[in-house]
Design an enzyme around this catalytic site. Structure first.
Site, PDB file in Angstrom:
ATOM      1  N   THR A   1       0.795  -0.946   0.149  1.00 23.29           N
ATOM      2  CA  THR A   1       0.022   0.086   0.026  1.00 23.29           C
ATOM      3  C   THR A   1       0.831   1.155   0.056  1.00 23.29           C
ATOM      4  OG1 THR A   1      -1.637   1.376   1.443  1.00 23.29           O
ATOM      5  CG2 THR A   1      -0.171  -0.121   2.491  1.00 23.29           C
TER       6      THR A   1
ATOM      7  N   TYR B   1      -2.065   0.689   9.953  1.00 25.35           N
ATOM      8  CA  TYR B   1      -2.499  -0.184   8.618  1.00 25.35           C
ATOM      9  C   TYR B   1      -1.026  -0.326   7.793  1.00 25.35           C
ATOM     10  CZ  TYR B   1      -4.005  -1.042   3.810  1.00 25.35           C
ATOM     11  OH  TYR B   1      -3.951  -1.559   2.512  1.00 25.35           O
TER      12      TYR B   1
END
Ligand code: UDP
Length: 334
Positions: free
Chosen positions: A123, A147
Site C-alpha cells: 500500500t 495499517y
C-alpha cells in the site's frame, strides 16, 4: 510446478474486492486458480466458477500446507487482510494480527511447501506523509497509521525470506483502488464502505444521504485530500504481469507502486460523480479523519519500465462510471 510457465496460483482473499478481480484476470489469462478466503468480508458468489474456492483462514498452516501440496501450488497472490486506515488506528492489534502475523504464517507455509513466487498487496500507506509527491519506491517509508506499518512489516519479511529461501516476490504498493469489472462480473460489495468513490456511488444510488468531506484545510490546492485513484481492472492486470515476470526471472524481486501518477482531490472526485450521475450529491464538511495524509500520488515510472503493463481505464469518469454501474447492480439485487 517446474517446467510449467503457468503454475497454479493460490489467491488469498480471492472472494474480496481486489482479489476477485485478480482471480478473473488470472483465469482470463490461462492461469489455474485456487482461492482461500474466510468469507469475513468476501463473498462466495464473487469467485468465478472456473476457480476452486476453499473456505478457511490463511493463518491455518495445516490447511494451507495441504492446499499447496494437493494443488501443486507454484505461486501465491496474497490479498487477504484488513484494509481500513481509521479502523487500524482504533484497533491496531487486529491489523497486526490479520496483516502481519497471518502473513508471516502464510510466507512460512509458502517456503515450507516449496512455493517459488509470492505477490503481495502492499500500500501507499507505507510512505506515511511523503516528503514530495509523486512518491517513488526508494523514498522513505514511515507509515503514520498501523495499517501502513502492518503492510510494511510484511514487505520486510518478504525481502528477508527471499534472501534466505528459494522464493521471489513482488510487493505492489496500491494507491487508491476503485471502480469495478467493466463486464460487471464483480465489484466492491462489502457493507459499511469507507472508501471515497464507493461511498459517493452509494450516495448516488440512495443508500446514503450524502458524502462527508473529511478535512478542508489540508495543504493541497483546494484544501481536501488528494489521492491517485487506480481502476481495479488495471490493478488486477498488473498482478498478472508481475506474476509472469516472477516466473520468468526467478532471481529477481520487485517493489512497485501501482498508480497512474496523477492525483484528484475529494472535491474533484465528487465533481466527477456529479458529472457521471447527472446529479448533485450532497456534500457535508467534516473534520479530518485520523491517520489521513494530505496527498498521495504514485510515481509510476518503475512499473511502466519493468512490466509490459499499460493503464487501460485511467480516466476518472470511467472509474466512477464502472463503480456506479456495479452499485446499481447491487441495488437491483437488494
Ligand atoms: N474521504 C472523504 N469522505 C469519505 C471518504 C473519504 O472525504 O467519505 C477522503 C479521505 O479523507 C481521503 C480520500 O477521501 O482524503 C480518500 O480516502 P479513502 O478512505 O477512499 O482512501 P484512503 O486514502 O484512506 O486509503
Amino acid at each position: 510446478m517446474s517446467g510449467n510457465d503457468r503454475p497454479t496460483v493460490l489467491v488469498t482473499g480471492g472472494a474480496g474486492y481486489i482479489g476477485s478481480h485478480a482471480v478473473l484476470a488470472l483465469l482470463d489469462a490461462g492461469w489455474p486458480v485456487v482461492v482461500i478466503d474466510n468469507l469475513s468480508t468476501g463473498f462466495r458468489w464473487a469467485v468465478d466458477a472456473r476457480a476452486t474456492l476453499v473456505e478457511g483462514d490463511i493463518g491455518d498452516q495445516a490447511l494451507v500446507g495441504r492446499l499447496i501440496a494437493e494443488h501443486d501450488i507454484g505461486a501465491i497472490m496474497h490479498f487477504a487482510g484488513s484494509i481500513i486506515v481509521p479502523e487500524s488506528v482504533e484497533q491496531p492489534l487486529k491489523y497486526y494480527e490479520n496483516n502481519t502475523v497471518k502473513s508471516r504464517a502464510l510466507i512460512e507455509s509458502a517456503v515450507e511447501g516449496g512455493v517459488r513466487h509470492f505477490i503481495f498487496s502492499s500500500t501507499a500507506a507505507t510512505y506515511g506523509v511523503p516528503e514530495t509527491v509523486p512518491v517513488r519506491e526508494d523514498m522513505p517509508t514511515v507509515p503514520i497509521n498501523p495499517y501502513g506499518w502492518s503492510k510494511l512489516m510484511t514487505e520486510r519479511m518478504l525481502a528477508d525470506a527471499a534472501f534466505a529461501y528459494p522464493v521471489n516476490y513482488c510487493a505492489l504498493r496500491y494507491f487508491n483502488v476503485a471502480g469495478a469489472d467493466p463486464q460487471g462480473r464483480t465489484g466492491q460489495s462489502t457493507k459499511g464502505a469507507t472508501h471515497l468513490i464507493k461511498v459517493a456511488v452509494e450516495a448516488a444510488t440512495g443508500k446514503r444521504a450524502g458524502v462527508d468531506i473529511f478535512g478542508t484545510d489540508f495543504a493541497t490546492p483546494d484544501g481536501t485530500g488528494v489521492r491517485d485513484y487506480i481502476h481495479v481492472g488495471d490493478l488486477a492486470a498488473a498482478h498478472v504481469e508481475a506474476l509472469a515476470l516472477l516466473v520468468a526471472r526467478p532471481d529477481e524481486s520487485h517493489v512497485m507502486n501501482c498508480g497512474y501518477g496523477r492525483g484528484f482531490s475529494v472535491l474533484e472526485v465528487l465533481d466527477s460523480v456529479d458529472r457521471v450521475t447527472n446529479m448533485r450529491i450532497e456534500r457535508r464538511l467534516a473534520p479530518r479523519r485520523a491517520g489521513d495524509p494530505p496527498a498521495l500520488v504514485a510515481d509510476n515510472n518503475l512499473i511502466l519500465a519493468t512490466l509490459p503493463w499499460r493503464p487501460a481505464r485511467a480516466d476518472l469518469d470511467t472509474i466512477v462510471a464502472d463503480a456506479l454501474a456495479w452499485e446499481r447492480r447491487l441495488a437491483e439485487r437488494g
